[in-house]
Design a protein around this motif. Structure first.
Motif, mmCIF file in Angstrom:
data_model
loop_
_atom_site.group_PDB
_atom_site.id
_atom_site.type_symbol
_atom_site.label_atom_id
_atom_site.label_comp_id
_atom_site.label_asym_id
_atom_site.label_seq_id
_atom_site.Cartn_x
_atom_site.Cartn_y
_atom_site.Cartn_z
ATOM 1 N N GLU A 67 -3.630 -8.796 22.065
ATOM 2 C CA GLU A 67 -5.014 -8.890 22.519
ATOM 3 C C GLU A 67 -5.927 -8.916 21.302
ATOM 4 O OE1 GLU A 67 -5.852 -9.450 25.494
ATOM 5 O OE2 GLU A 67 -4.033 -8.973 26.569
ATOM 6 N N ASN A 68 -6.880 -9.820 21.289
ATOM 7 C CA ASN A 68 -7.800 -9.948 20.165
ATOM 8 C C ASN A 68 -9.109 -9.199 20.357
ATOM 9 O OD1 ASN A 68 -6.142 -11.560 18.570
ATOM 10 N ND2 ASN A 68 -6.723 -13.380 19.699
ATOM 11 N N ALA A 69 -9.353 -8.668 21.550
ATOM 12 C CA ALA A 69 -10.604 -7.959 21.793
ATOM 13 C C ALA A 69 -10.726 -6.772 20.853
ATOM 14 C CB ALA A 69 -10.670 -7.487 23.240
ATOM 15 N N LYS A 70 -11.941 -6.566 20.346
ATOM 16 C CA LYS A 70 -12.223 -5.417 19.488
ATOM 17 C C LYS A 70 -12.863 -4.346 20.358
ATOM 18 C CE LYS A 70 -12.593 -8.250 15.432
ATOM 19 N NZ LYS A 70 -13.485 -8.986 14.561
ATOM 20 N N ILE A 71 -12.216 -3.187 20.389
ATOM 21 C CA ILE A 71 -12.600 -2.109 21.293
ATOM 22 C C ILE A 71 -13.061 -0.907 20.482
ATOM 23 C CG2 ILE A 71 -11.781 -0.546 23.098
ATOM 24 C CD1 ILE A 71 -9.583 -2.733 23.633
ATOM 25 N N GLU A 95 -6.264 5.324 23.302
ATOM 26 C CA GLU A 95 -5.819 4.438 22.224
ATOM 27 C C GLU A 95 -4.332 4.122 22.356
ATOM 28 O OE1 GLU A 95 -6.081 3.955 17.384
ATOM 29 O OE2 GLU A 95 -6.586 5.893 18.264
ATOM 30 N N MET A 96 -3.518 5.125 22.675
ATOM 31 C CA MET A 96 -2.077 4.916 22.831
ATOM 32 C C MET A 96 -1.795 3.925 23.970
ATOM 33 S SD MET A 96 0.897 7.670 23.810
ATOM 34 C CE MET A 96 0.263 7.849 25.472
ATOM 35 N N VAL A 97 -2.465 4.107 25.104
ATOM 36 C CA VAL A 97 -2.242 3.226 26.253
ATOM 37 C C VAL A 97 -2.701 1.802 25.929
ATOM 38 C CG1 VAL A 97 -2.944 2.749 28.636
ATOM 39 C CG2 VAL A 97 -2.292 5.065 27.975
ATOM 40 N N LEU A 98 -3.867 1.666 25.295
ATOM 41 C CA LEU A 98 -4.355 0.329 24.951
ATOM 42 C C LEU A 98 -3.420 -0.372 23.968
ATOM 43 C CD1 LEU A 98 -8.197 0.965 24.658
ATOM 44 C CD2 LEU A 98 -7.004 -0.267 26.489
ATOM 45 N N ARG A 99 -2.895 0.378 23.010
ATOM 46 C CA ARG A 99 -1.946 -0.221 22.058
ATOM 47 C C ARG A 99 -0.668 -0.658 22.762
ATOM 48 N NH1 ARG A 99 -3.955 -0.422 17.198
ATOM 49 N NH2 ARG A 99 -5.423 1.150 16.468
ATOM 50 N N ALA A 113 -7.101 0.707 30.907
ATOM 51 C CA ALA A 113 -6.506 -0.485 30.288
ATOM 52 C C ALA A 113 -6.719 -1.706 31.172
ATOM 53 C CB ALA A 113 -5.022 -0.261 30.017
ATOM 54 N N ALA A 114 -6.562 -1.540 32.485
ATOM 55 C CA ALA A 114 -6.755 -2.665 33.406
ATOM 56 C C ALA A 114 -8.213 -3.139 33.395
ATOM 57 C CB ALA A 114 -6.345 -2.257 34.822
ATOM 58 N N ARG A 132 -4.879 -4.398 19.614
ATOM 59 C CA ARG A 132 -4.625 -4.012 18.226
ATOM 60 C C ARG A 132 -5.883 -3.629 17.457
ATOM 61 N NH1 ARG A 132 -0.679 -2.829 20.000
ATOM 62 N NH2 ARG A 132 1.226 -4.016 20.101
ATOM 63 N N HIS A 133 -7.041 -4.111 17.892
ATOM 64 C CA HIS A 133 -8.282 -3.854 17.163
ATOM 65 C C HIS A 133 -9.059 -2.749 17.881
ATOM 66 C CE1 HIS A 133 -7.424 -7.439 14.861
ATOM 67 N NE2 HIS A 133 -7.257 -8.091 15.993
#
Length: 126
Positions: free
Chosen positions: A2-6, A20-24, A112-113, A29-30
């Motif tokens: 995923e390229n989105a910056k969060i 952060e763990m779930v999103l990774r 995450a969803a 990645r950002h």
């Protein structure tokens, strides 16, 4: 990937680490983190952020106060994450510039969803 910056803005380190763990694990990645409003604004000025997960209760100011400041610097999609559950709080979140409102406790997979659903609709395409 995923390229989105969060940007995660929350002073509760355990919540930041969990999200952060779930999103990774979901391929993002950002991911930037801030523990207060000042740090968040500095990161927003340095990076093009697509999605912001914003707590309402921060040590230096409320997320409700921070949101309009963010809007002056960024068109990122803002999702409030908060324990404040009253109808007035939800309406305040939207009135100050928020795009979504999720109450704690929440399922990290739901976050995450929501991020995945918003990344295609984010105002920035960075």
């Amino acid at each position: 990937m995923e390229n989105a910056k969060i940007l995660l803005v929350d002073d509760e380190k355990a919540i930041v680490q969990l999200i952060e763990m779930v999103l990774r694990k979901e391929g993002f990645r950002h991911i930037y983190t801030a523990n207060n409003g000042k740090e968040a604004l500095e990161l927003i000025k340095r990076h093009t952020i697509d999605i912001i997960l914003l707590d309402v209760m921060l040590p230096d100011q409320t997320g409700f106060d921070l949101c309009p400041q963010i809007r002056k610097a960024s068109d990122a999609h803002i999702i409030f994450l908060t324990a404040r559950t009253s109808d007035l709080d939800v309406l305040t979140g939207f009135a100050t510039g928020g795009d979504d409102y999720v109450t704690k406790p929440f399922n990290p997979l739901e976050i995450a969803a929501r991020v995945k659903a918003k990344r295609g609709n984010a105002r920035h395409t960075g």
